[in-house]
Design an enzyme around this catalytic site. Structure first.
Site, PDB file in Angstrom:
ATOM      1  N   GLY A 112     -16.911 -57.908  -2.720  1.00  0.00           N
ATOM      2  CA  GLY A 112     -17.099 -59.029  -3.645  1.00  0.00           C
ATOM      3  C   GLY A 112     -16.620 -58.721  -5.055  1.00  0.00           C
ATOM      4  O   GLY A 112     -16.281 -59.635  -5.809  1.00  0.00           O
ATOM      5  N   GLU A 115     -12.981 -59.307  -4.927  1.00  0.00           N
ATOM      6  CA  GLU A 115     -12.823 -60.762  -4.757  1.00  0.00           C
ATOM      7  C   GLU A 115     -13.050 -61.489  -6.084  1.00  0.00           C
ATOM      8  O   GLU A 115     -12.352 -62.443  -6.404  1.00  0.00           O
ATOM      9  CB  GLU A 115     -13.787 -61.266  -3.679  1.00  0.00           C
ATOM     10  CG  GLU A 115     -13.375 -60.799  -2.273  1.00  0.00           C
ATOM     11  CD  GLU A 115     -14.390 -61.167  -1.207  1.00  0.00           C
ATOM     12  OE1 GLU A 115     -15.543 -60.695  -1.307  1.00  0.00           O
ATOM     13  OE2 GLU A 115     -14.053 -61.929  -0.291  1.00  0.00           O
TER      14      GLU A 115
END
Ligand code: COA
Length: 260
Positions: A112, A115
């Site tokens: 994440g 991301e």
């Protein structure tokens, strides 16, 4: 703005958001995602802010991923909701913000974390940074847009390899494959972000917002990016910034954009 897991500072029209859970390598838990969402929305509406830099606190990590301890026991439905909610309230908001968002990757950017950096408009990194999408090593796949944005940035083959092997790449390799735009020392990372932000701020903020919409249109399903570009281009002609920019050029002076 007062938050528990992030810090927000505004100086000379530059906002810096620092993810601040260094003892957990700045892993994104629910609260952090909600606070980031709130901060980005507030900065979007703040007329004193022209550019946003996102970084992590400490010298080890930008963000070492979504907080594994929070989702380890989730059901199928909860997993789906986690990804959908995160994409809607944070990752897509960052990507479509009308103000430039620069990720200053100061260490690990994993899962994440990478991301989130990829949702930013572009990335710079310190030479100790390591980037990867290790989700398949946990029996899951990237859920905050990683399977879509990594191929956009590095190409399908390299993205497939990074996702399948779950390995981290060092900053110099990230530079070579276009994942980051610059690599510098950790000390110089934020100064470099400021320098780039300064260059951006000299230009029309209205035109920059239009450019973000047009570039992003290239990656939207069912949208013709060329058509969006034509429309945004035309709209610029009705702005005060366009009048000022073109007039200043013809008068051989520097523009003083009103931002309208
Ligand atoms: N979620 C929750 N906690 C995390 C985390 C994450 N993604 N990444 C790191 N942490 C926590 C660790 O559990 C540890 O907490 P503790 O001190 O309470 O035990 C702390 O952060 C420090 O991490 P640690 O693993 O001790 O540091 P390290 O230098 O040995 O290793 C990493 C660094 C990044 C290699 C390692 O932390 C790691 O692999 N993290 C997970 C990366 C990942 O898979 N991310 C994708 C999630 S979808």
């Amino acid at each position: 703005m007062k938050f528990d897991t992030i810090l927000v500072a505004i100086n000379n029209q530059l906002a810096q958001i620092t993810i601040n859970r260094p003892h957990k390598l700045n892993a994104l838990n629910k609260v952090t995602i909600e606070e980031l969402s709130e901060a980005f929305e507030a900065l979007e509406d703040n007329e004193d802010v022209k550019v946003i830099v996102l970084t992590g606190s400490g010298d080890k990590a930008f963000v070492a991923g979504a907080d594994i301890s929070e989702f380890a026991h989730f059901s199928v439905d909860e997993g789906g909701t986690l990804a959908r909610n995160g994409q809607e309230i944070l990752f897509n908001i960052v990507e479509n913000l009308s103000k430039p968002v620069i990720a200053a990757i100061n260490g690990f950017a994993l899962g994440g974390g990478l991301e989130l950096a990829m949702a930013c408009h572009f990335r710079i990194a310190s030479d100790n940074a390591k980037m990867g999408l290790p989700e398949v090593s946990l029996g899951v796949i990237p859920g905050y847009g990683g399977t879509q944005r990594l191929p956009q940035l590095v190409g399908k083959g390299k993205a497939m390899e990074m996702i399948m092997t779950a390995t981290m790449i060092p900053a110099d390799e990230a530079l070579k494959c276009g994942l980051v735009n610059y690599v510098t020392t950790q000390e110089e990372l934020l100064p470099l972000a400021e320098k780039i932000a300064g260059k951006i701020m000299r230009n029309s903020s209205v035109a920059i917002s239009a450019a973000i919409r047009a570039v992003n249109a290239n990656f939207e399903d069912g949208v013709n990016g060329y058509d969006v570009e034509i429309e945004e281009f035309g709209d610029c002609f009705g702005t005060e910034d366009f009048m000022e920019g073109t007039t200043a050029f013809l008068e051989k002076r520097k523009p003083n954009f009103p931002g309208a």
